[in-house]
Scaffold this motif. Structure first.
Motif, PDB file in Angstrom:
ATOM      1  N   PRO A   9      54.561  19.331  56.563  1.00 38.31           N
ATOM      2  CA  PRO A   9      53.852  18.410  56.196  1.00 38.31           C
ATOM      3  C   PRO A   9      53.663  18.324  57.533  1.00 38.31           C
ATOM      4  O   PRO A   9      53.441  19.650  58.997  1.00 38.31           O
ATOM      5  CB  PRO A   9      54.792  17.482  56.111  1.00 38.31           C
ATOM      6  CG  PRO A   9      56.444  18.367  56.366  1.00 38.31           C
ATOM      7  CD  PRO A   9      56.119  19.674  55.849  1.00 38.31           C
ATOM      8  N   GLY A  10      52.884  17.332  58.330  1.00 36.12           N
ATOM      9  CA  GLY A  10      52.266  16.808  59.525  1.00 36.12           C
ATOM     10  C   GLY A  10      53.374  16.132  60.199  1.00 36.12           C
ATOM     11  O   GLY A  10      54.684  16.136  59.969  1.00 36.12           O
ATOM     12  N   GLU A  11      53.152  16.637  61.255  1.00 36.67           N
ATOM     13  CA  GLU A  11      54.199  15.436  62.152  1.00 36.67           C
ATOM     14  C   GLU A  11      54.390  14.069  61.789  1.00 36.67           C
ATOM     15  O   GLU A  11      55.721  13.367  61.539  1.00 36.67           O
ATOM     16  CB  GLU A  11      53.044  14.694  63.773  1.00 36.67           C
ATOM     17  CG  GLU A  11      53.399  15.498  64.608  1.00 36.67           C
ATOM     18  CD  GLU A  11      52.246  15.320  65.698  1.00 36.67           C
ATOM     19  OE1 GLU A  11      52.079  14.295  66.281  1.00 36.67           O
ATOM     20  OE2 GLU A  11      51.221  15.863  66.412  1.00 36.67           O
ATOM     21  N   SER A  12      53.786  13.305  61.046  1.00 37.29           N
ATOM     22  CA  SER A  12      54.666  11.939  60.588  1.00 37.29           C
ATOM     23  C   SER A  12      56.236  12.514  59.457  1.00 37.29           C
ATOM     24  O   SER A  12      56.753  12.021  58.983  1.00 37.29           O
ATOM     25  CB  SER A  12      53.950  11.694  59.589  1.00 37.29           C
ATOM     26  OG  SER A  12      53.217  12.135  57.997  1.00 37.29           O
ATOM     27  N   GLY A  13      56.289  13.466  59.086  1.00 34.57           N
ATOM     28  CA  GLY A  13      56.762  14.621  58.181  1.00 34.57           C
ATOM     29  C   GLY A  13      56.889  14.185  56.375  1.00 34.57           C
ATOM     30  O   GLY A  13      57.758  13.826  55.604  1.00 34.57           O
ATOM     31  N   TYR A  51      49.884  10.959  61.351  1.00 30.04           N
ATOM     32  CA  TYR A  51      50.828   9.795  61.637  1.00 30.04           C
ATOM     33  C   TYR A  51      50.585   8.851  60.229  1.00 30.04           C
ATOM     34  O   TYR A  51      50.736   9.330  59.466  1.00 30.04           O
ATOM     35  CB  TYR A  51      49.400   8.986  62.139  1.00 30.04           C
ATOM     36  CG  TYR A  51      49.560   6.996  61.970  1.00 30.04           C
ATOM     37  CD1 TYR A  51      50.248   6.777  63.017  1.00 30.04           C
ATOM     38  CD2 TYR A  51      49.566   6.841  60.771  1.00 30.04           C
ATOM     39  CE1 TYR A  51      50.404   5.497  62.785  1.00 30.04           C
ATOM     40  CE2 TYR A  51      49.277   5.160  60.687  1.00 30.04           C
ATOM     41  CZ  TYR A  51      49.818   4.228  61.998  1.00 30.04           C
ATOM     42  OH  TYR A  51      49.970   3.201  61.681  1.00 30.04           O
ATOM     43  N   GLY A  52      52.350   8.608  60.004  1.00 27.57           N
ATOM     44  CA  GLY A  52      52.812   8.198  59.097  1.00 27.57           C
ATOM     45  C   GLY A  52      52.780   6.885  58.516  1.00 27.57           C
ATOM     46  O   GLY A  52      52.336   5.517  60.180  1.00 27.57           O
ATOM     47  N   PRO A  53      52.629   6.317  58.201  1.00 23.67           N
ATOM     48  CA  PRO A  53      51.951   4.965  57.606  1.00 23.67           C
ATOM     49  C   PRO A  53      53.431   4.074  57.144  1.00 23.67           C
ATOM     50  O   PRO A  53      54.256   4.678  57.373  1.00 23.67           O
ATOM     51  CB  PRO A  53      51.305   4.694  56.101  1.00 23.67           C
ATOM     52  CG  PRO A  53      51.870   5.683  55.400  1.00 23.67           C
ATOM     53  CD  PRO A  53      51.850   6.987  56.463  1.00 23.67           C
ATOM     54  N   LEU A  55      55.362   0.841  55.962  1.00 19.92           N
ATOM     55  CA  LEU A  55      55.611   0.535  54.638  1.00 19.92           C
ATOM     56  C   LEU A  55      54.309   0.153  53.488  1.00 19.92           C
ATOM     57  O   LEU A  55      53.289   0.391  52.945  1.00 19.92           O
ATOM     58  CB  LEU A  55      57.177   0.286  54.206  1.00 19.92           C
ATOM     59  CG  LEU A  55      57.450  -0.293  52.920  1.00 19.92           C
ATOM     60  CD1 LEU A  55      57.104   1.094  51.991  1.00 19.92           C
ATOM     61  CD2 LEU A  55      58.811  -1.049  52.822  1.00 19.92           C
ATOM     62  N   LYS A  56      53.997  -1.075  54.537  1.00 19.73           N
ATOM     63  CA  LYS A  56      52.482  -2.222  54.216  1.00 19.73           C
ATOM     64  C   LYS A  56      51.835  -1.476  54.370  1.00 19.73           C
ATOM     65  O   LYS A  56      50.868  -1.318  52.779  1.00 19.73           O
ATOM     66  CB  LYS A  56      52.463  -3.646  54.972  1.00 19.73           C
ATOM     67  CG  LYS A  56      51.810  -4.791  54.915  1.00 19.73           C
ATOM     68  CD  LYS A  56      51.511  -5.672  55.920  1.00 19.73           C
ATOM     69  CE  LYS A  56      49.828  -5.728  55.366  1.00 19.73           C
ATOM     70  NZ  LYS A  56      49.756  -7.572  56.503  1.00 19.73           N
ATOM     71  N   LEU A  57      50.894  -0.450  54.713  1.00 20.09           N
ATOM     72  CA  LEU A  57      50.088   0.215  54.935  1.00 20.09           C
ATOM     73  C   LEU A  57      49.963   0.934  53.608  1.00 20.09           C
ATOM     74  O   LEU A  57      49.171   1.551  52.841  1.00 20.09           O
ATOM     75  CB  LEU A  57      49.470   1.095  55.678  1.00 20.09           C
ATOM     76  CG  LEU A  57      48.533   1.946  56.076  1.00 20.09           C
ATOM     77  CD1 LEU A  57      47.072   1.608  55.769  1.00 20.09           C
ATOM     78  CD2 LEU A  57      48.110   2.479  56.833  1.00 20.09           C
ATOM     79  N   ALA A  58      50.876   2.380  53.124  1.00 22.56           N
ATOM     80  CA  ALA A  58      51.416   2.976  52.345  1.00 22.56           C
ATOM     81  C   ALA A  58      50.798   2.449  50.773  1.00 22.56           C
ATOM     82  O   ALA A  58      50.431   3.051  49.906  1.00 22.56           O
ATOM     83  CB  ALA A  58      53.240   3.920  52.422  1.00 22.56           C
ATOM     84  N   PHE A  59      51.775   0.908  50.601  1.00 20.22           N
ATOM     85  CA  PHE A  59      51.470  -0.489  49.794  1.00 20.22           C
ATOM     86  C   PHE A  59      49.831  -0.429  49.719  1.00 20.22           C
ATOM     87  O   PHE A  59      49.734  -0.405  48.287  1.00 20.22           O
ATOM     88  CB  PHE A  59      51.999  -1.184  49.316  1.00 20.22           C
ATOM     89  CG  PHE A  59      53.909  -0.791  48.640  1.00 20.22           C
ATOM     90  CD1 PHE A  59      53.443   0.198  47.560  1.00 20.22           C
ATOM     91  CD2 PHE A  59      54.606  -0.327  49.854  1.00 20.22           C
ATOM     92  CE1 PHE A  59      55.303  -0.693  47.489  1.00 20.22           C
ATOM     93  CE2 PHE A  59      56.607  -0.121  49.716  1.00 20.22           C
ATOM     94  CZ  PHE A  59      56.219   0.265  47.885  1.00 20.22           C
ATOM     95  N   GLN A  60      49.310  -0.185  50.190  1.00 23.58           N
ATOM     96  CA  GLN A  60      48.004  -0.601  50.457  1.00 23.58           C
ATOM     97  C   GLN A  60      46.590   0.000  49.891  1.00 23.58           C
ATOM     98  O   GLN A  60      46.136   0.297  49.902  1.00 23.58           O
ATOM     99  CB  GLN A  60      47.365  -1.478  52.013  1.00 23.58           C
ATOM    100  CG  GLN A  60      47.905  -3.028  52.275  1.00 23.58           C
ATOM    101  CD  GLN A  60      47.620  -3.463  53.535  1.00 23.58           C
ATOM    102  OE1 GLN A  60      47.520  -2.522  54.317  1.00 23.58           O
ATOM    103  NE2 GLN A  60      46.919  -4.689  53.704  1.00 23.58           N
TER     104      GLN A  60
END
Length: 89
Positions: A9-13, A51-53, A55-60
């Motif tokens: 994974p990238g830096e976000s894991g 970059y890790g999103p 929770l809101k952005l991941a759901f969007q």
């Protein structure tokens, strides 16, 4: 461009399928960014795992593609589609 190995994974894991989903649907980074209210560069950072999103952005993003969030983001590497569908390696 920094390519990420499917096993790392990238830096976000997080692992994600954003680039694949965009390509399947013929959607640009800008179009996705506009739909979810972020800068197009953010989509690039997400795709690379830089970059890790939120929770809101991941759901969007998942809602934009009409998929459950776990179909777009994962803590584990995604299996290739051919392996998932056909059991091929």
């Amino acid at each position: 461009m920094n390519e990420i190995s499917p096993k790392e994974p990238g830096e976000s894991g997080l692992f994600n399928r954003i680039a694949v989903l965009r390509a399947e649907r013929g959607i640009s980074r800008q179009e996705l960014a506009d739909a979810v209210g972020v800068n197009y560069q953010t989509i690039g950072f997400l795709e690379r795992g830089d970059y890790g999103p939120s929770l809101k952005l991941a759901f969007q993003i998942a809602a934009f593609f009409g998929l459950p969030v776990e179909a777009v983001f994962s803590m584990e590497p995604f299996k290739p589609l051919s392996e998932q569908v056909y059991g091929a390696r």
